[in-house]
Design a protein around this motif. Sequence first.
Motif, PDB file in Angstrom:
ATOM      1  N   GLU A  79       0.818  -1.207   0.000  1.00  6.33           N
ATOM      2  CA  GLU A  79       0.000   0.000   0.000  1.00  6.33           C
ATOM      3  C   GLU A  79       0.858   1.265   0.000  1.00  6.33           C
ATOM      4  OE1 GLU A  79      -2.958  -0.086   3.039  1.00  6.33           O
ATOM      5  OE2 GLU A  79      -3.822  -1.982   2.352  1.00  6.33           O
ATOM      6  N   TYR A  80       2.101   1.148   0.472  1.00  5.83           N
ATOM      7  CA  TYR A  80       2.988   2.316   0.478  1.00  5.83           C
ATOM      8  C   TYR A  80       3.445   2.701  -0.933  1.00  5.83           C
ATOM      9  CZ  TYR A  80       3.456   1.907   5.578  1.00  5.83           C
ATOM     10  OH  TYR A  80       3.215   1.864   6.927  1.00  5.83           O
ATOM     11  N   THR A  81       3.154   1.849  -1.911  1.00  8.01           N
ATOM     12  CA  THR A  81       3.533   2.170  -3.295  1.00  8.01           C
ATOM     13  C   THR A  81       2.344   2.645  -4.132  1.00  8.01           C
ATOM     14  OG1 THR A  81       3.213  -0.121  -4.087  1.00  8.01           O
ATOM     15  CG2 THR A  81       5.383   0.449  -3.199  1.00  8.01           C
ATOM     16  N   TYR A  82       1.167   2.721  -3.527  1.00 10.95           N
ATOM     17  CA  TYR A  82      -0.025   3.140  -4.275  1.00 10.95           C
ATOM     18  C   TYR A  82       0.136   4.524  -4.891  1.00 10.95           C
ATOM     19  CZ  TYR A  82      -2.994  -0.628  -2.314  1.00 10.95           C
ATOM     20  OH  TYR A  82      -3.561  -1.831  -1.974  1.00 10.95           O
ATOM     21  N   SER A  83       0.810   5.430  -4.194  1.00 15.85           N
ATOM     22  CA  SER A  83       0.855   6.838  -4.620  1.00 15.85           C
ATOM     23  C   SER A  83       2.007   7.157  -5.566  1.00 15.85           C
ATOM     24  CB  SER A  83       0.941   7.748  -3.384  1.00 15.85           C
ATOM     25  OG  SER A  83       2.121   7.467  -2.639  1.00 15.85           O
ATOM     26  N   LEU A  84       2.746   6.141  -5.987  1.00 16.26           N
ATOM     27  CA  LEU A  84       3.862   6.382  -6.903  1.00 16.26           C
ATOM     28  C   LEU A  84       3.372   6.981  -8.223  1.00 16.26           C
ATOM     29  CD1 LEU A  84       6.110   3.187  -6.657  1.00 16.26           C
ATOM     30  CD2 LEU A  84       6.800   5.526  -6.150  1.00 16.26           C
ATOM     31  N   PRO A  85       4.114   7.938  -8.777  1.00 22.32           N
ATOM     32  CA  PRO A  85       3.807   8.389 -10.141  1.00 22.32           C
ATOM     33  C   PRO A  85       3.901   7.212 -11.114  1.00 22.32           C
ATOM     34  CG  PRO A  85       5.372   9.871  -9.078  1.00 22.32           C
ATOM     35  CD  PRO A  85       5.235   8.677  -8.183  1.00 22.32           C
ATOM     36  N   THR A  86       3.110   7.267 -12.157  1.00 25.34           N
ATOM     37  CA  THR A  86       3.081   6.176 -13.135  1.00 25.34           C
ATOM     38  C   THR A  86       4.467   5.858 -13.670  1.00 25.34           C
ATOM     39  OG1 THR A  86       0.820   6.749 -13.782  1.00 25.34           O
ATOM     40  CG2 THR A  86       2.098   5.440 -15.333  1.00 25.34           C
ATOM     41  N   ILE A  87       5.219   6.887 -14.008  1.00 23.02           N
ATOM     42  CA  ILE A  87       6.527   6.653 -14.621  1.00 23.02           C
ATOM     43  C   ILE A  87       7.484   5.980 -13.644  1.00 23.02           C
ATOM     44  CG2 ILE A  87       7.526   8.903 -14.032  1.00 23.02           C
ATOM     45  CD1 ILE A  87       7.965   6.856 -17.313  1.00 23.02           C
ATOM     46  N   GLN A  88       7.324   6.237 -12.334  1.00 21.26           N
ATOM     47  CA  GLN A  88       8.199   5.588 -11.357  1.00 21.26           C
ATOM     48  C   GLN A  88       7.827   4.118 -11.162  1.00 21.26           C
ATOM     49  OE1 GLN A  88      10.944   6.528 -10.194  1.00 21.26           O
ATOM     50  NE2 GLN A  88      10.936   8.709 -10.689  1.00 21.26           N
ATOM     51  N   THR A  89       6.551   3.807 -11.293  1.00 19.60           N
ATOM     52  CA  THR A  89       6.142   2.399 -11.261  1.00 19.60           C
ATOM     53  C   THR A  89       6.747   1.647 -12.440  1.00 19.60           C
ATOM     54  OG1 THR A  89       4.055   2.907 -10.132  1.00 19.60           O
ATOM     55  CG2 THR A  89       4.158   0.832 -11.340  1.00 19.60           C
ATOM     56  N   ALA A  90       6.691   2.260 -13.616  1.00 19.99           N
ATOM     57  CA  ALA A  90       7.263   1.638 -14.816  1.00 19.99           C
ATOM     58  C   ALA A  90       8.779   1.539 -14.698  1.00 19.99           C
ATOM     59  CB  ALA A  90       6.880   2.440 -16.052  1.00 19.99           C
ATOM     60  N   ALA A  91       9.415   2.614 -14.235  1.00 18.17           N
ATOM     61  CA  ALA A  91      10.874   2.615 -14.098  1.00 18.17           C
ATOM     62  C   ALA A  91      11.328   1.585 -13.065  1.00 18.17           C
ATOM     63  CB  ALA A  91      11.362   4.007 -13.697  1.00 18.17           C
TER      64      ALA A  91
END
Length: 219
Positions: A50-62
Amino acid sequence: KALPIVTILTLAATGSEMNSNAVISNPETNEKLGVGSSHLRPHVSILDPEYTYSLPTIQTAAGTADIMSHVFEQYFDSTPGTYIQDKFCEGILKTCIKYCPIALQSPTDYEARSNIMWCATLGLNRVTGLSKTQDWEVHMIEHQLGAYTDCPHGLGLAVISMPYYRYIYKDGIDKFVRFAKNVWGVDADGKTKDEIALAGIDCLENFAKELGIPLTLRE
């Protein structure tokens, strides 16, 4: 001696929660150097997707690109007798391929976030690369890129990987053929080894496009 380290994961990428590696950057000298020590291995790590829910899209992809690159550095290797390590690698890669697009579309999808987080941890905790010869060439090249620019690490790895693998695949063609068939399900019927291997790299490049990852340094 060192004080015990506790990590609370907010980005699924580096595997720092279960390894002893770090990177130190010196912007004044344009250096980005790896360092490793048993003191850097966390005594406790808290992994809450749940601590990764707020990541920007590009950071999730990166982050996913970073995970996959860690696995590639260990997988594309000619050491014989590493069947189980290679199976671990393929499973992690297929999990990233399955769940990253879901996390991009639905950032609060717990199943997607938790599986990506597991991939980060398992992708660089020494298990997948045990007994394997590794040169980490893509990472070494990217560290130089990162030392001179503000390019996110995972994106830099993706940009470098595609042309690099097209350049070196013949030196380990059997593993690239296996990658195409086992990870991407490339149909090998009537194809040469070169065609199968390159088809697998094409699949990787198309996946990067799907995630919105740039494919050139200019991008």
